[in-house]
Write a protein that holds these residues in place. Sequence first.
Motif, short mmCIF file in Angstrom:
data_model
loop_
_atom_site.label_atom_id
_atom_site.label_comp_id
_atom_site.label_asym_id
_atom_site.label_seq_id
_atom_site.Cartn_x
_atom_site.Cartn_y
_atom_site.Cartn_z
N LYS A 28 9.52 8.19 9.43
CA LYS A 28 8.95 9.41 8.55
C LYS A 28 9.71 9.03 6.91
O LYS A 28 9.13 9.62 5.97
CB LYS A 28 9.74 10.57 8.93
N ASN A 57 10.50 6.78 3.52
CA ASN A 57 9.72 5.70 2.64
C ASN A 57 10.55 5.68 1.49
O ASN A 57 11.78 5.88 1.51
CB ASN A 57 8.13 6.34 2.40
N THR A 100 10.84 7.44 -1.24
CA THR A 100 11.14 8.63 -1.95
C THR A 100 12.00 9.48 -0.88
O THR A 100 12.92 10.14 -1.03
CB THR A 100 10.16 9.40 -2.65
N HIS A 101 11.49 9.46 0.23
CA HIS A 101 12.17 10.53 1.28
C HIS A 101 12.89 9.92 2.20
O HIS A 101 12.59 8.74 2.76
CB HIS A 101 11.13 11.23 1.85
N TYR A 103 14.59 10.84 5.95
CA TYR A 103 14.81 11.83 7.05
C TYR A 103 15.85 11.39 8.02
O TYR A 103 15.98 10.46 8.61
CB TYR A 103 13.43 11.83 7.92
C1 LIG Z 1 7.00 9.79 1.43
O1 LIG Z 1 6.75 10.64 2.31
C2 LIG Z 1 6.68 12.02 2.08
C3 LIG Z 1 6.79 13.08 3.18
O2 LIG Z 1 7.56 12.75 3.94
C4 LIG Z 1 5.27 11.99 1.27
O3 LIG Z 1 5.10 13.34 0.65
C5 LIG Z 1 5.47 10.80 0.00
O4 LIG Z 1 4.28 11.15 -0.74
C6 LIG Z 1 5.56 9.67 0.72
N1 LIG Z 1 5.92 8.78 -0.36
C7 LIG Z 1 5.38 7.31 -0.42
C8 LIG Z 1 5.59 6.94 -1.72
O5 LIG Z 1 4.75 7.08 0.58
#
Ligand SMILES: *[C@@H]1O[C@H](CO)[C@@H](O)[C@H](O)[C@H]1NC(C)=O
Length: 305
Positions: A93, A95, A97-98, A100
């Motif tokens: 999950k 990446n 920016t996020h 978990y």
């Molecule tokens: C990372 O994951 C979030 C949801 O978990 C998503 O909204 C976001 O677009 C993702 N970012 C990238 C750069 O993939």
Amino acid sequence: MFFDGVRVFVGIFTTVCALFGAARCFKEVKIKVPPAVLKGHEVVLQCTYDLEGDKLYSLKWYHNSAEFYRYTLTGESSVKPFKLKGFHVIPEKSNATHVYLKHATRAMSGQYSCEVTADQPSFFTDMKTAVLEVVDPPVNEPYISNVKSRYKVGDYLKAICSADKSDPAVNMTWYLNGRPVEEPYVKKYKKTVEGNYISSHSTIQFAVTEQLFDRGKLRLRCSTNIHDVWHRSCERTVELKMEDDYAAAYLPTSTTEFYHEKFWLYVARDNPEATEWTVTNSNSSTNSIRYNSAIIFVTIIICVR
Ligand SMILES: *[C@@H]1O[C@H](CO)[C@@H](O)[C@H](O)[C@H]1NC(C)=O
Ligand SMILES: *[C@@H]1O[C@H](CO)[C@@H](O)[C@H](O)[C@H]1NC(C)=O
Ligand SMILES: *[C@@H]1O[C@H](CO)[C@@H](O)[C@H](O)[C@H]1NC(C)=O
């Protein structure tokens, strides 16, 4: 005049940017960490940045300065969860920016920092920090104790709201018939430490007045919360004991008593002496009362026979 001001402002801004490097003026890192999360729940940490065209070199997450997550574009695997005790990153999950985290534990409370580094040529680096608190809610529902079901005007009402064993302590607010009350009604909270937990108690204390009641009822509500993640409230309703209740207490209860009462009224109405006794009762000598009572007593005996 206005445009002159704007020109001056833009001028200063451009000069500052030129002095400290354009990157620092436009690249911005923002951190989003929930202030509180319930124990056992999933945690989502967010770090957003605008690198103004530069590529990301690395993104690192720290918990109290210990790294637990790294995202880079150089390695074969872009997500590198570090083995940090008590931390379970969900790689599928997470990446750039996020992040978990599975199953929040109390050890996960503390400072979270996100560090962003841009690729060459700027190698711009910025770090932002935020605090997270993992909440362990009370073991039971909060409750109100020490309350009687009825009070009369002038009585002292003292009620205690308790929430047992939580971390951190709960916040408590009292409401009387829906209206929040504070000091002097509410005494300070008392917190008792029990091992790793805190039990919270709040006491409400006041002299009962008729104005506090709404159609003879007073609802005591204790509303408790821990940040935004846990809310509970408990309620008790007490009744106002009316003065009439005293009269009621002296009213005849059995049928026989009832007829005796009627009989007395009858005697009082028809016997002038008895009437006199009723009237002068509050303001005559005891002798006179005794004398009149004797007459009534004799009358009753005669009547009954
Ligand atoms: C990372 O994951 C979030 C949801 O978990 C998503 O909204 C976001 O677009 C993702 N970012 C990238 C750069 O993939
Ligand atoms: C309790 O309330 C105070 C004041 O509103 C607030 O600053 C504090 O964070 C709250 N604590 C909890 C555990 O909710
Ligand atoms: C009681 O009796 C006194 C003297 O006879 C009188 O002055 C007073 O007004 C009376 N009080 C009442 C309540 O009737």
